[in-house]
Design a protein around this motif. Structure first.
Motif, PDB file in Angstrom:
ATOM      1  N   GLY A 118       6.669  44.699 -19.037  1.00  0.00           N
ATOM      2  CA  GLY A 118       6.366  43.421 -19.704  1.00  0.00           C
ATOM      3  C   GLY A 118       5.526  43.196 -20.940  1.00  0.00           C
ATOM      4  O   GLY A 118       5.101  44.154 -21.351  1.00  0.00           O
ATOM      5  N   LEU A 119       4.891  42.069 -21.294  1.00  0.00           N
ATOM      6  CA  LEU A 119       3.930  41.861 -22.365  1.00  0.00           C
ATOM      7  C   LEU A 119       2.649  42.050 -21.777  1.00  0.00           C
ATOM      8  O   LEU A 119       2.184  41.448 -20.658  1.00  0.00           O
ATOM      9  CB  LEU A 119       4.242  40.415 -22.825  1.00  0.00           C
ATOM     10  N   ASN A 120       1.847  42.838 -22.492  1.00  0.00           N
ATOM     11  CA  ASN A 120       0.399  43.277 -21.955  1.00  0.00           C
ATOM     12  C   ASN A 120      -0.635  42.911 -23.283  1.00  0.00           C
ATOM     13  O   ASN A 120       0.027  43.017 -24.476  1.00  0.00           O
ATOM     14  CB  ASN A 120       0.263  44.824 -21.730  1.00  0.00           C
ATOM     15  N   SER A 121      -1.515  42.883 -23.236  1.00  0.00           N
ATOM     16  CA  SER A 121      -2.458  42.904 -24.020  1.00  0.00           C
ATOM     17  C   SER A 121      -3.687  43.386 -24.039  1.00  0.00           C
ATOM     18  O   SER A 121      -4.169  43.336 -22.784  1.00  0.00           O
ATOM     19  CB  SER A 121      -2.922  41.170 -24.586  1.00  0.00           C
ATOM     20  N   VAL A 122      -4.447  44.056 -24.860  1.00  0.00           N
ATOM     21  CA  VAL A 122      -5.885  44.784 -24.683  1.00  0.00           C
ATOM     22  C   VAL A 122      -6.452  44.142 -25.821  1.00  0.00           C
ATOM     23  O   VAL A 122      -6.469  43.896 -27.126  1.00  0.00           O
ATOM     24  CB  VAL A 122      -5.503  46.111 -24.970  1.00  0.00           C
TER      25      VAL A 122
END
Length: 115
Positions: free
Chosen positions: A72-76
């Motif tokens: 899925g969509l992840n953000s850092v």
């Protein structure tokens, strides 16, 4: 008697305030999940195409793969002002991170080896 009424009124206001906060939190969570699902659906085809066309010693085969899944969509958050987004796919043990902003895919063979 007046003191007891004031305390009860404050308690009722606090309970009502906590209930309102919980309701708005729930509404925002539903909207965020809906937005995330929309973005993931929008990015999915581009991610598969970029991952399959990416040059790597380990081929990424989404179509025809025996075991495929979407992480899925992840953000850092890189620093105070920059957030890096990635969309991760796994096909037959090969991980592919797709950057929807740069439209670039990076392939890795192990989740722990990735940056």
């Amino acid at each position: 008697m007046t003191f007891q009424r004031i305390v009860i009124a404050l308690l009722v206001l606090i309970v009502a305030g906590l209930g309102a906060i919980g309701y708005f939190e729930w509404r925002m969570a539903v909207q965020v999940r809906t937005l995330k699902a929309f973005v993931e659906g929008y990015v999915f085809n581009d991610a598969v195409m970029a991952c399959e066309q990416s040059k790597s010693s380990t081929p990424f085969k989404w179509n025809g793969g025996k075991s495929t899944s979407v992480i899925g969509l992840n953000s850092v958050k890189l620093d105070k002002y920059n957030v890096s987004a990635s969309y991760t796919l796994v096909a037959d043990g090969v991980y592919c991170d797709y950057d929807p902003i740069k439209r670039k895919a990076e392939i890795g063979s192990s989740f722990l080896e990735r940056e």
